[in-house]
Design an enzyme around this catalytic site. Sequence first.
Site, short mmCIF file in Angstrom:
data_model
loop_
_atom_site.label_atom_id
_atom_site.label_comp_id
_atom_site.label_asym_id
_atom_site.label_seq_id
_atom_site.Cartn_x
_atom_site.Cartn_y
_atom_site.Cartn_z
N HIS A 262 8.62 -0.75 32.52
CA HIS A 262 9.02 -0.84 33.90
C HIS A 262 9.83 0.65 34.42
O HIS A 262 10.80 0.86 34.79
CB HIS A 262 10.35 -1.89 33.92
CG HIS A 262 10.04 -3.28 33.85
ND1 HIS A 262 9.54 -4.09 34.85
CD2 HIS A 262 9.85 -3.90 32.57
CE1 HIS A 262 9.42 -5.30 34.38
NE2 HIS A 262 9.40 -5.20 32.98
N ASN B 151 11.01 -11.09 37.16
CA ASN B 151 9.82 -10.46 37.67
C ASN B 151 9.25 -11.43 38.86
O ASN B 151 9.80 -12.19 39.29
CB ASN B 151 8.55 -10.56 36.59
CG ASN B 151 8.86 -9.53 35.34
OD1 ASN B 151 9.16 -8.63 35.54
ND2 ASN B 151 8.56 -10.10 34.24
C1 HEM Z 1 11.71 -10.35 24.41
C2 HEM Z 1 11.17 -9.97 25.53
C3 HEM Z 1 11.55 -8.77 26.45
C4 HEM Z 1 12.21 -7.68 25.86
C5 HEM Z 1 12.38 -7.20 24.27
C6 HEM Z 1 12.41 -6.73 26.98
C7 HEM Z 1 12.89 -5.38 26.74
C8 HEM Z 1 13.07 -4.60 28.05
C9 HEM Z 1 13.61 -3.09 27.72
C10 HEM Z 1 14.02 -2.57 26.61
C11 HEM Z 1 13.54 -2.86 28.83
C12 HEM Z 1 13.98 -1.40 29.36
C13 HEM Z 1 15.53 -1.24 29.40
C14 HEM Z 1 15.97 0.11 30.13
O1 HEM Z 1 15.65 0.97 29.51
O2 HEM Z 1 17.12 0.05 30.78
C15 HEM Z 1 12.91 -3.56 29.86
C16 HEM Z 1 12.86 -3.50 31.25
C17 HEM Z 1 12.87 -4.60 32.10
N1 HEM Z 1 12.47 -5.68 31.90
FE1 HEM Z 1 12.11 -6.33 29.97
N2 HEM Z 1 11.93 -7.31 28.08
C18 HEM Z 1 11.34 -8.43 27.61
C19 HEM Z 1 11.02 -9.41 28.69
C20 HEM Z 1 11.06 -9.46 29.93
C21 HEM Z 1 10.87 -10.64 30.86
C22 HEM Z 1 10.39 -11.92 30.50
C23 HEM Z 1 11.12 -10.14 32.10
C24 HEM Z 1 11.29 -10.82 33.21
C25 HEM Z 1 11.55 -12.34 33.36
C26 HEM Z 1 11.58 -8.76 31.84
C27 HEM Z 1 12.04 -7.96 32.90
C28 HEM Z 1 12.41 -6.47 33.11
C29 HEM Z 1 12.56 -5.94 33.95
C30 HEM Z 1 12.61 -6.13 35.64
C31 HEM Z 1 13.05 -4.65 33.56
C32 HEM Z 1 13.09 -3.23 34.30
C33 HEM Z 1 14.82 -3.04 34.74
C34 HEM Z 1 15.09 -2.04 35.37
O3 HEM Z 1 14.61 -2.21 36.61
O4 HEM Z 1 15.75 -1.18 35.00
N3 HEM Z 1 11.44 -8.29 30.81
N4 HEM Z 1 12.65 -4.80 29.10
#
Ligand code: HEM
Length: 474
Positions: free
Chosen positions: A24, A96
Amino acid sequence: MQDVWLMEKMAHFNREVIPERRMHAKGWGAYGTFTVTQDIRKYTKAAVLQPKAKTDLFIRFSTVAGERGAADCERDIRGVAVKFYTKEGNWDMVGNNTPTFFIRDVHNFSDLNRAVKRDPHTGRRSAQNNWDFWTLLPECFHQITVVMSDRGIPASFRNMHFFGEHTYSLYNAKNERVWCKFHFKTEQGIKNLSNEEAAKINGMNREYHGQDLYDAIERGDYPKWKMYIQVMTEEQAKSHYENPFDITKIWRHKEYPLIEVGELELNRNPENYFAEVEQAAFTPAHVVPGIGFSPDRFLQGRLFSYGDAQRYRLGINYNQIPVNRAKCEVNDYHRDGAMRTDGNYGRLPAYTPNSEGYWTAQPEVAEPPLEISGAMWRYDPKDDPTDDCFRAGGDLWRVMTEDKKKILISNTAGDMKPVTTNIKYRHAVHCLHADPEYGKRMAKALGLPLAKVKELAKLTNDELNKATLDPEME
Ligand code: HEM
């Protein structure tokens, strides 16, 4: 060396780049408000969800696989993270634009990203890696169908729905809990881009979606989404025919109808991209009283991962950065750390409990305890004979109009062009499991003999994966 300003300038410049989000990385933000128009007090005591409540928020839209400089109009899911600055603290809804996710086991998460990001040998994105990983895990099937459909490239962020995806919980003033899913439906209507339109746009304006959002807000055409919830009681969850905490599964609307809650509007652009959008830090661990978690093992993994990523990306005091700071008073016993910029609580005691009577824990705002049963162990839901990875994808295929089916088949066949035949077989078998017509048409589009696809469809998942390991397979 005496030109100290020059030294300062060069040294600052050399250190200006911070790590991008691991996934992302490319995104755009805006401020707005959320207004509750209905009464869902029987489900939740959260102040942000009480009738007529109006709450400021910050939102960030993103693509997943591309790096910070990637083009906006790629085929990918879109992340949508909302920070509600409620009077009880921040509630982050990190979702999402799809109702389900690819996988459901946290162990697979970093692998998913390695498969969709760059190949370690060539440094290029690889359709082969993508499809190899996706098709070895049949639970990806519904999400693949969505991503390859016309919805895989939205025309703008304004023209898409978004979802919390996971099962969360709500609890009311009597601490009675229900399970819940969050839905945000666009009021601008769904609009998408074809591969050809997207390729043309990416060639001319890589920041197309960011510009669209910015321009709409500047001209006062504020984008809006209606928020709904689906609710399942704890009793219903016990006898639901699928694991209600499996993020790859849909709760059918006719069984668990959408309940309207309120309206989200975006109405202000950030002043500074780095300060507000790049430094924004969202985590599903940020909930407020009345909103809680669930036994969704995938959600549980996320509760650790985000804060950890942000401590690395922004530093331990990332919650003091203005865009992340709660608008209500926050009292805690964290102290010190790099870039501590508030007064560090001055002379107040730095430990708890203390005899000076400073802040103690508030058990009355804690989530009601959750009764759990069964063995605590890593298990694979695919071992459960009642688990059906293809039902939601099949349902989706059956509600598609003929023109949408054509787009899905042609997008998939196009995307799989560089992929080896063994992987194409795996996907065609999954399509066949979902719906006989979906399988037949996919086999044809991929140039595979249907008889062989049908033979392979008789195998168990493990057998199929073994039978389709050889890239030389014909
Ligand atoms: C176990 C599963 C998941 C892990 C370990 C994970 C981990 C992460 C990490 C580490 C980031 C970066 C955070 C940052 O640096 O600020 C991220 C960003 C993001 N994740 Fe996940 N994620 C997972 C599943 C999901 C799922 C299922 C969704 C949606 C329902 C999702 C939506 C997002 C979004 C929208 C961002 C961007 C947030 C932003 O705009 O700063 N992720 N994720």
